[in-house]
Design a protein around this motif. Structure first.
Motif, PDB file in Angstrom:
ATOM      1  N   MET A  67     -20.676   3.906  -8.604  1.00  0.00           N
ATOM      2  CA  MET A  67     -19.257   4.069  -8.268  1.00  0.00           C
ATOM      3  C   MET A  67     -19.155   4.932  -7.008  1.00  0.00           C
ATOM      4  N   ASP A  68     -18.726   4.337  -5.897  1.00  0.00           N
ATOM      5  CA  ASP A  68     -18.628   5.116  -4.664  1.00  0.00           C
ATOM      6  C   ASP A  68     -17.403   6.031  -4.696  1.00  0.00           C
ATOM      7  N   GLY A  69     -17.261   6.849  -3.670  1.00  0.00           N
ATOM      8  CA  GLY A  69     -16.163   7.799  -3.623  1.00  0.00           C
ATOM      9  C   GLY A  69     -14.794   7.151  -3.585  1.00  0.00           C
ATOM     10  N   PHE A  70     -14.704   5.997  -2.933  1.00  0.00           N
ATOM     11  CA  PHE A  70     -13.410   5.311  -2.841  1.00  0.00           C
ATOM     12  C   PHE A  70     -12.944   4.832  -4.218  1.00  0.00           C
ATOM     13  N   GLU A  71     -13.858   4.255  -4.978  1.00  0.00           N
ATOM     14  CA  GLU A  71     -13.515   3.806  -6.334  1.00  0.00           C
ATOM     15  C   GLU A  71     -13.193   5.003  -7.224  1.00  0.00           C
ATOM     16  N   THR A  72     -13.973   6.068  -7.079  1.00  0.00           N
ATOM     17  CA  THR A  72     -13.721   7.287  -7.861  1.00  0.00           C
ATOM     18  C   THR A  72     -12.331   7.832  -7.549  1.00  0.00           C
ATOM     19  N   ALA A  73     -12.001   7.921  -6.262  1.00  0.00           N
ATOM     20  CA  ALA A  73     -10.686   8.419  -5.850  1.00  0.00           C
ATOM     21  C   ALA A  73      -9.569   7.536  -6.392  1.00  0.00           C
ATOM     22  N   SER A  74      -9.801   6.250  -6.387  1.00  0.00           N
ATOM     23  CA  SER A  74      -8.805   5.319  -6.906  1.00  0.00           C
ATOM     24  C   SER A  74      -8.520   5.588  -8.384  1.00  0.00           C
ATOM     25  N   HIS A  75      -9.576   5.822  -9.159  1.00  0.00           N
ATOM     26  CA  HIS A  75      -9.401   6.156 -10.584  1.00  0.00           C
ATOM     27  C   HIS A  75      -8.671   7.489 -10.749  1.00  0.00           C
ATOM     28  N   ILE A  76      -9.034   8.463  -9.919  1.00  0.00           N
ATOM     29  CA  ILE A  76      -8.408   9.785  -9.996  1.00  0.00           C
ATOM     30  C   ILE A  76      -6.911   9.677  -9.728  1.00  0.00           C
ATOM     31  N   LYS A  77      -6.537   8.912  -8.721  1.00  0.00           N
ATOM     32  CA  LYS A  77      -5.131   8.805  -8.333  1.00  0.00           C
ATOM     33  C   LYS A  77      -4.315   7.966  -9.318  1.00  0.00           C
TER      34      LYS A  77
END
Length: 186
Positions: free
Chosen positions: A61-71
């Motif tokens: 899971m790259d940072g972009f996908e992680t950020a998407s889940h966080i948001k």
């Protein structure tokens, strides 16, 4: 009781996490380091964070996908994310980072003092938000006490005006209960 602000550091390389921890040392923030996006999401279920420093390029899971889940999560959508990446200065990656909700996007090598300054701002905002929330709770508590006292005074006044022979005694009892009940809540 003041809660210490925390910074979530997310990078798949342990040496990068150690470098980030060193950069943040001395700031009024507790660093919590994890080595994957999945671990970051799990950590966000149990802790509140003032800021997230997130590596953009990680396996699985790259940072972009992680950020998407966080948001997407109500509880975490307002936590500021600063992307950190070793990728060359590709404007498309930066735009992708901002599109998923990042507040900043820094490419390595970055100036550690700039990162410290950015983290300091978010920590200060987090602390101020907590203070405002506590003050708001206190104001609500005081308003409730005020309403209780006002209701007791209104009821006591009605009893005194009613002409009921026991009204005065009951009015005094009501006012004393309200007074001691209000004092006991402090």
């Amino acid at each position: 009781m003041t809660q210490t602000a925390k910074a979530l550091l997310v990078d798949d390389r342990r040496e990068n996490l150690m470098a980030l921890e060193a950069i943040l040392q001395g700031l009024p923030v507790q660093s919590v380091a994890v080595e994957s996006g999945e671990a970051a999401l799990k950590q966000l279920l149990v802790d509140d964070f003032a800021v997230i420093l997130l590596d953009a390029q990680m396996p699985d899971m790259d940072g972009f996908e992680t950020a998407s889940h966080i948001k997407r999560r109500e509880r975490t959508r307002h936590v500021p994310i600063i992307f950190l990446t070793a990728a060359d200065r590709d404007a498309q990656l930066a735009l992708r980072g901002y599109a998923v909700g990042a507040v900043d996007y820094l490419t390595k090598p970055f100036d550690p003092w700039v990162l410290r300054a950015k983290v300091s701002v978010f920590v200060e905002l987090w602390v101020k938000s907590r203070q405002l929330a506590m003050q708001s709770d206190l104001v609500r508590e005081r308003e409730t006490q005020w309403r209780t006292l006002t209701d007791a005074v209104d009821e006591a006044t009605a009893l005194l005006r009613s002409g009921d022979p026991d009204g005065a005694d009951r009015a005094v009892e009501l006012l004393e209960q309200a007074r001691w009940g209000s004092a006991g809540e402090r």
